[in-house]
Scaffold this active site. Structure first.
Site, PDB file in Angstrom:
ATOM      1  N   ASN A 115       0.858  -1.198   0.000  1.00 33.29           N
ATOM      2  CA  ASN A 115       0.000   0.000   0.000  1.00 33.29           C
ATOM      3  C   ASN A 115       0.883   1.233   0.000  1.00 33.29           C
ATOM      4  O   ASN A 115       2.055   1.175   0.395  1.00 33.29           O
ATOM      5  CB  ASN A 115      -0.882  -0.014   1.258  1.00 33.29           C
ATOM      6  CG  ASN A 115      -1.852   1.157   1.294  1.00 33.29           C
ATOM      7  OD1 ASN A 115      -2.395   1.556   0.260  1.00 33.29           O
ATOM      8  ND2 ASN A 115      -2.085   1.719   2.475  1.00 33.29           N
ATOM      9  N   HIS A 117       0.768   5.070   1.613  1.00 31.57           N
ATOM     10  CA  HIS A 117       0.022   5.815   2.630  1.00 31.57           C
ATOM     11  C   HIS A 117       0.628   7.216   2.765  1.00 31.57           C
ATOM     12  O   HIS A 117       1.856   7.356   2.844  1.00 31.57           O
ATOM     13  CB  HIS A 117       0.106   5.080   3.978  1.00 31.57           C
ATOM     14  CG  HIS A 117      -0.612   5.797   5.075  1.00 31.57           C
ATOM     15  ND1 HIS A 117      -1.989   5.755   5.203  1.00 31.57           N
ATOM     16  CD2 HIS A 117      -0.162   6.599   6.065  1.00 31.57           C
ATOM     17  CE1 HIS A 117      -2.338   6.504   6.236  1.00 31.57           C
ATOM     18  NE2 HIS A 117      -1.253   7.023   6.781  1.00 31.57           N
ATOM     19  N   SER A 144       4.659   6.861   2.660  1.00 33.89           N
ATOM     20  CA  SER A 144       5.316   5.578   2.955  1.00 33.89           C
ATOM     21  C   SER A 144       4.732   4.474   2.075  1.00 33.89           C
ATOM     22  O   SER A 144       3.515   4.358   1.954  1.00 33.89           O
ATOM     23  CB  SER A 144       5.050   5.163   4.406  1.00 33.89           C
ATOM     24  OG  SER A 144       5.333   6.206   5.312  1.00 33.89           O
ATOM     25  N   ASP A 153      -2.305   0.080   8.375  1.00 35.10           N
ATOM     26  CA  ASP A 153      -1.108   0.903   8.137  1.00 35.10           C
ATOM     27  C   ASP A 153       0.058   0.560   9.077  1.00 35.10           C
ATOM     28  O   ASP A 153       0.845   1.439   9.462  1.00 35.10           O
ATOM     29  CB  ASP A 153      -1.438   2.403   8.277  1.00 35.10           C
ATOM     30  CG  ASP A 153      -2.495   2.849   7.279  1.00 35.10           C
ATOM     31  OD1 ASP A 153      -2.532   2.276   6.173  1.00 35.10           O
ATOM     32  OD2 ASP A 153      -3.282   3.756   7.600  1.00 35.10           O
TER      33      ASP A 153
END
Ligand code: GRF
Length: 327
Positions: A115, A117, A144, A153
């Site tokens: 992912n 973020h 990030s 996260d």
């Protein structure tokens, strides 16, 4: 003579989006650079009208959409997953995908789902990251790229870029600059991550961790390659050899002891993508377990190391080990 290693096949990735998909676009154009180690095989969304889907279609990428309303989280995830698998995806990249994924889905893709973020994790997990960073008087925001785990996260951070906060920045002005940083960061982080599986340095580091976790083991070089022994410095025996393009093959493998020559020949013949018979090892029962393959299962490597350890370790150790296994 050993032939040079052929170029690795590109890792196949599916990108999940919910919105504009500018990160998806950055990934897509980066994937078209000649040396990119990944290709996008699907762009999927929980929103039929997501702008990113139209761009993907325009660029000739397969798309899929499935509205989440009216479906359980599990059913929706299953539909997205089926599409990703159907397209041959080996990795899933979340890029502004505004859905929490179900536990089972994340577990199934563990280590293969990433992912991006918009904060310098572990700071500012969740939503409204820019407003919170400005509010807190931070000098820097950032972005990030990280692995996705059950906890939101919180997976391993793979790479970050920081972005200065200007006096008078609003969440919108800051978001626009962070996006520029994300478009640089995400494709690079993905390229590095998907290449890990064919990078001998990374493979050796992982192997070393597993081999040295077994009782009374240590590392010693043998014929210029790292090897792992069990027992004392003096009388110890090798139970694993790291093999990087030597011994008549261009693959990266770990050589471990099989039970018999028959077992070895059977495995090499029936699963040539997973096993190799190293040259110069005669009838000694050493088999090469291939490490540089995208679907490598490290649990399987760990099992092989344990078996080989068991076959090579002195009786005083294997006896103890057998007893421990009973409990
Ligand atoms: C990005 O800021 C990303 O960090 C967050 O969602 C946003 C997606 O933007 N996860 P876009 O759709 O890629 O433009």
């Amino acid at each position: 003579m050993v032939e040079p290693r052929p170029p690795c096949p590109k890792a196949k990735v599916a990108v999940f989006i919910s919105g504009t998909g500018t990160n998806m676009a950055a990934l897509l154009y980066a994937s078209r650079l000649s040396d990119a180690p990944f290709e996008i095989v699907l762009v999927a969304s929980n929103k039929q009208e997501a702008a990113g889907l139209a761009l993907a279609r325009l660029e000739g990428i397969e798309t899929f959409s499935h509205a989440h309303q009216g479906h359980s989280r599990e059913d929706h995830d299953a539909a997205m997953e089926a599409a990703a698998k159907q397209a041959g995806a080996q990795f899933i990249l979340l890029a502004g995908y505004m859905r929490i994924l179900s536990e089972d889905f994340v577990r199934r893709w563990e280590g293969r789902i990433l992912n991006i973020h918009p904060s310098l994790l572990p700071k500012y997990k969740g939503l409204d990251t820019f407003a919170r960073a400005i509010e807190a008087g931070e000098s820097y925001a950032g972005t990030s790229a990280h692995l996705v785990t059950q906890e939101l996260d919180a997976g391993e951070v793979l790479a970050q870029v920081r972005v200065a906060i200007a006096p008078g920045d609003t969440p919108e002005t800051l978001a626009a600059r962070v996006k520029l940083a994300e478009h640089q960061l995400y494709p690079r982080a993905v390229a590095d991550y998907v290449s890990r599986g064919s990078d001998p340095k990374h493979l050796l580091a992982r192997l070393r961790e597993l081999a040295l976790a077994l009782p009374e083991t240590y590392e010693r070089e043998s014929h210029g390659s790292p090897g792992f022994r069990v027992g004392t410095e003096k009388t110890g025996k090798f139970f694993a050899h790291f093999h990087d393009g030597h011994h008549g093959s261009d693959r990266v493998a770990v050589l471990v002891k099989t039970g018999s020559m028959d077992e070895l020949l059977h495995l090499v013949e029936t699963q040539p993508e997973s096993y190799l018979k190293p040259a110069y090892y005669g009838a000694s029962g050493w088999i090469g377990v291939v490490l540089d393959r995208p679907d490598l299962d490290w649990d399987h490597v760990e099992d092989w190391l344990a078996q080989s350890w068991q076959r090579c370790a002195p009786a005083r150790l294997t006896k103890l080990h057998d007893v421990a296994e009973m409990f």
